[in-house]
Design an enzyme around this catalytic site. Structure first.
Site, PDB file in Angstrom:
ATOM      1  N   LEU A 297      -1.995  -5.945   9.825  1.00  0.00           N
ATOM      2  CA  LEU A 297      -1.565  -4.598  10.246  1.00  0.00           C
ATOM      3  C   LEU A 297      -2.758  -3.648  10.353  1.00  0.00           C
ATOM      4  CD1 LEU A 297      -1.729  -2.516   7.614  1.00  0.00           C
ATOM      5  CD2 LEU A 297       0.357  -3.669   6.972  1.00  0.00           C
TER       6      LEU A 297
ATOM      7  N   CYS B 160     -11.471  -2.032   5.662  1.00  0.00           N
ATOM      8  CA  CYS B 160     -11.462  -3.471   5.964  1.00  0.00           C
ATOM      9  C   CYS B 160     -12.744  -3.967   6.634  1.00  0.00           C
ATOM     10  CB  CYS B 160     -10.255  -3.805   6.837  1.00  0.00           C
ATOM     11  SG  CYS B 160      -8.715  -3.626   5.915  1.00  0.00           S
TER      12      CYS B 160
HETATM   13  P1  NAD Z   1      -5.231  -0.090  -1.640  1.00  0.00           P
HETATM   14  O1  NAD Z   1      -6.410   0.288  -2.454  1.00  0.00           O
HETATM   15  O2  NAD Z   1      -4.606   0.915  -0.740  1.00  0.00           O
HETATM   16  O3  NAD Z   1      -4.084  -0.644  -2.614  1.00  0.00           O
HETATM   17  C1  NAD Z   1      -4.309  -1.523  -3.666  1.00  0.00           C
HETATM   18  C2  NAD Z   1      -3.288  -1.194  -4.765  1.00  0.00           C
HETATM   19  O4  NAD Z   1      -3.336  -2.214  -5.759  1.00  0.00           O
HETATM   20  C3  NAD Z   1      -3.572   0.123  -5.480  1.00  0.00           C
HETATM   21  O5  NAD Z   1      -2.401   0.935  -5.453  1.00  0.00           O
HETATM   22  C4  NAD Z   1      -3.916  -0.309  -6.913  1.00  0.00           C
HETATM   23  O6  NAD Z   1      -3.503   0.628  -7.900  1.00  0.00           O
HETATM   24  C5  NAD Z   1      -3.150  -1.607  -7.038  1.00  0.00           C
HETATM   25  N1  NAD Z   1      -3.639  -2.535  -8.068  1.00  0.00           N
HETATM   26  C6  NAD Z   1      -4.914  -2.955  -8.269  1.00  0.00           C
HETATM   27  N2  NAD Z   1      -4.942  -3.851  -9.282  1.00  0.00           N
HETATM   28  C7  NAD Z   1      -3.679  -4.005  -9.703  1.00  0.00           C
HETATM   29  C8  NAD Z   1      -3.069  -4.789 -10.717  1.00  0.00           C
HETATM   30  N3  NAD Z   1      -3.775  -5.626 -11.448  1.00  0.00           N
HETATM   31  N4  NAD Z   1      -1.748  -4.679 -10.894  1.00  0.00           N
HETATM   32  C9  NAD Z   1      -1.001  -3.857 -10.131  1.00  0.00           C
HETATM   33  N5  NAD Z   1      -1.517  -3.088  -9.159  1.00  0.00           N
HETATM   34  C10 NAD Z   1      -2.839  -3.162  -8.945  1.00  0.00           C
HETATM   35  O7  NAD Z   1      -5.687  -1.357  -0.818  1.00  0.00           O
HETATM   36  P2  NAD Z   1      -5.125  -1.821   0.629  1.00  0.00           P
HETATM   37  O8  NAD Z   1      -5.759  -1.027   1.699  1.00  0.00           O
HETATM   38  O9  NAD Z   1      -3.654  -1.907   0.557  1.00  0.00           O
HETATM   39  O10 NAD Z   1      -5.748  -3.293   0.703  1.00  0.00           O
HETATM   40  C11 NAD Z   1      -5.251  -4.340  -0.090  1.00  0.00           C
HETATM   41  C12 NAD Z   1      -5.776  -5.650   0.468  1.00  0.00           C
HETATM   42  O11 NAD Z   1      -5.266  -5.861   1.785  1.00  0.00           O
HETATM   43  C13 NAD Z   1      -7.296  -5.710   0.597  1.00  0.00           C
HETATM   44  O12 NAD Z   1      -7.721  -7.017   0.331  1.00  0.00           O
HETATM   45  C14 NAD Z   1      -7.533  -5.365   2.055  1.00  0.00           C
HETATM   46  O13 NAD Z   1      -8.725  -5.911   2.553  1.00  0.00           O
HETATM   47  C15 NAD Z   1      -6.332  -6.043   2.709  1.00  0.00           C
HETATM   48  N6  NAD Z   1      -5.935  -5.466   3.989  1.00  0.00           N
HETATM   49  C16 NAD Z   1      -5.952  -4.120   4.175  1.00  0.00           C
HETATM   50  C17 NAD Z   1      -5.540  -3.581   5.398  1.00  0.00           C
HETATM   51  C18 NAD Z   1      -5.569  -2.093   5.626  1.00  0.00           C
HETATM   52  O14 NAD Z   1      -5.457  -1.679   6.791  1.00  0.00           O
HETATM   53  N7  NAD Z   1      -5.701  -1.268   4.603  1.00  0.00           N
HETATM   54  C19 NAD Z   1      -5.106  -4.439   6.425  1.00  0.00           C
HETATM   55  C20 NAD Z   1      -5.070  -5.809   6.190  1.00  0.00           C
HETATM   56  C21 NAD Z   1      -5.492  -6.315   4.972  1.00  0.00           C
END
Ligand code: NAD
Length: 441
Positions: free
Chosen positions: A154, A261
């Site tokens: 996404l 990302c």
């Molecule tokens: P984010 O920082 O917005 O969210 C991560 C969440 O995980 C936070 O709310 C944090 O509090 C929580 N968290 C961390 N450790 C935790 C634990 N042990 N227990 C419970 N909660 C915990 O990150 P994001 O942007 O959602 O990205 C997450 C993953 O998805 C990354 O690997 C990123 O590369 C990947 N990704 C992101 C996107 C994007 O557009 N943001 C798209 C595709 C993939």
């Protein structure tokens, strides 16, 4: 319908949770951020994403969606557990896997019956094996479990649409049971579903993001070439894009990619290649070119203003791209940082959605003011810098804008205007890889 737990309700996890609930699954989102969980329980979104609030509301109302800070609440009653925590870069570019490990340990601690643990975070290849090992070592009761990879593609700003209408779904599994559970979860999706082994699925995600970043760095170098040669990168991109083998997407020249990302994923993929003994210098170049874009922008500002010290600049666009309030690795933050460090310019900042995020990073002071319209950012400015291609900026009343500026200079890091039109309006207009309009030289 499946019982699903989503660990980490950030940009990916929350979208996954609300969309799976919309599809009829029963979903519990858990996050260690207590404030976030409280907000979500009240139906408030912790970040801006079009359509998110409605789906959150609907999921809560229908009782298909709940949130908890306690991991055990989510793990015990769910068969499928998505890991959606962050995987930020550490200093040498490798992905920091501590949040993933923490989530895996929590799963091991609380699982009482069969679980399918699904990596949705972007992770280096072989992460599934580390997850399996971590859970295996702590799983004293010998509870059965599988690990799968289901990378997320996404884009912030169109995340709900992208989740609900993906180009493809990639599922990496190593057991028939895991495969069937994942296929049932995505039943009814009208797109190719690619079922692979786990390592292949993990690599698909890193390879895709790095390739898109490569396209951006490539067109940015073409932009520099066009500028020297007096050519127009927009037309070059169009001419290239008509070729079905190339495609027009991700060929917009500018100040480079940002966000949470691409910068980290390119670095992580390069570091991974090195670890595996593969000479993938191409990726280091992609990253180096992107890092250099801010220098290019600084050079344009100097070209436009000669001396930066003592000047006032309006900055339009703080989010790393339109339709989001995310400023992680945003070019705006890098430019502001450099201008604060290397000059004494005063800045007026404006963005459609990302003002409060940037205010947290850079609190207002005598050099930084946050204003509530693009025209206020332009007032008395010696130049405006455009860093996000928000629709609102494309529709600006340029005559009005010019009338409030001290000198009519625009440095456009996103090429949102036509140089000839800007010339007619009497602007000096500096853009990326196109005709720069410089009137008094
Ligand atoms: P984010 O920082 O917005 O969210 C991560 C969440 O995980 C936070 O709310 C944090 O509090 C929580 N968290 C961390 N450790 C935790 C634990 N042990 N227990 C419970 N909660 C915990 O990150 P994001 O942007 O959602 O990205 C997450 C993953 O998805 C990354 O690997 C990123 O590369 C990947 N990704 C992101 C996107 C994007 O557009 N943001 C798209 C595709 C993939």
């Amino acid at each position: 319908m499946s019982e699903v737990c989503v660990i980490g309700v950030g940009h990916v996890g929350l979208i996954t949770a609300v969309c799976l609930a919309k599809l009829g699954h029963s979903v519990i989102g858990v996050d260690k951020n207590a404030e976030r969980i409280d907000q979500l329980r009240r139906g408030q979104c912790p970040f801006y994403e079009p359509g998110l609030e409605d789906l959150l509301d609907e999921g809560l109302q229908r009782g298909r969606l709940s949130f908890s800070q306690r991991l055990s609440d989510g793990i015990v009653g769910s068969e499928i557990i998505f890991i959606c925590v962050g995987t930020p870069a550490v200093a040498d570019g490798r992905a920091d896997m501590s949040q993933v490990e923490e989530a895996a340990r929590a799963v091991a601690q609380h699982m009482t019956g069969y679980k399918l643990i699904v990596e949705k975070s972007t992770v280096p290849v072989k992460t599934s094996q580390w997850i399996k090992r971590t859970i295996g070592l702590l799983n004293r009761r010998g509870v059965e479990f599988d690990v799968a990879s289901n990378p997320e593609f996404l884009r912030e700003g169109s995340a709900i649409h992208d989740f609900m209408h993906p180009d493809r779904i990639v599922i990496g599994v190593e057991s028939e049971r895991a495969k069937q559970l994942m296929l049932r979860l995505y039943e009814g999706f009208d797109c190719p579903i690619l079922v692979t082994d786990i390592s292949t699925a993990e690599i698909i995600k890193h390879a895709s993001n790095s390739f898109l970043a490569l396209k951006i760095s490539y067109i940015n170098m073409i932009a520099d070439l066009c500028e020297r040669a007096g050519a127009d990168v927009r037309m070059v991109a169009e001419g290239m894009g008509y070729d079905a083998r190339i495609g027009r997407a991700f060929l917009d020249a500018g100040v480079g990619y940002g966000g949470s990302c691409f910068p980290k994923d390119v670095k992580a993929f390069a570091a991974l290649a090195e670890e595996l003994g593969v000479d993938f210098g191409l990726l280091r170049e992609v990253d180096r070119i992107n890092e250099g874009r801010i220098e290019r922008l600084m050079a344009k500002l100097r070209e436009a203003l000669w001396v930066l010290n003592g000047k006032q600049i309006g900055i339009l666009g703080l989010a790393f791209k339109p339709d989001t309030d995310d400023i992680r690795e945003a070019p705006s933050a890098r430019l502001i940082e450099r201008l604060l460090r290397e000059t004494d310019v005063r800045m007026k900042l404006y963005d459609v959605k990302a003002m409060s995020a940037m205010r947290e990073l850079y609190p207002p002071d005598e050099r930084l003011a946050y204003v509530d319209s693009p025209y206020e950012a332009a007032r008395d400015a010696e130049a405006i810098v455009i860093l996000t291609e928000w629709d609102e900026f494309k529709k600006l009343d340029l005559v009005k804008l010019k009338s409030v500026m001290r000198t009519p200079i625009i440095v456009d890091g996103r090429n949102i205007f036509e140089p000839d039109h800007m010339q007619e309006l009497g602007f000096e207009y500096y853009c990326m890889g196109r005709k720069n309009i410089r009137n008094h030289f």
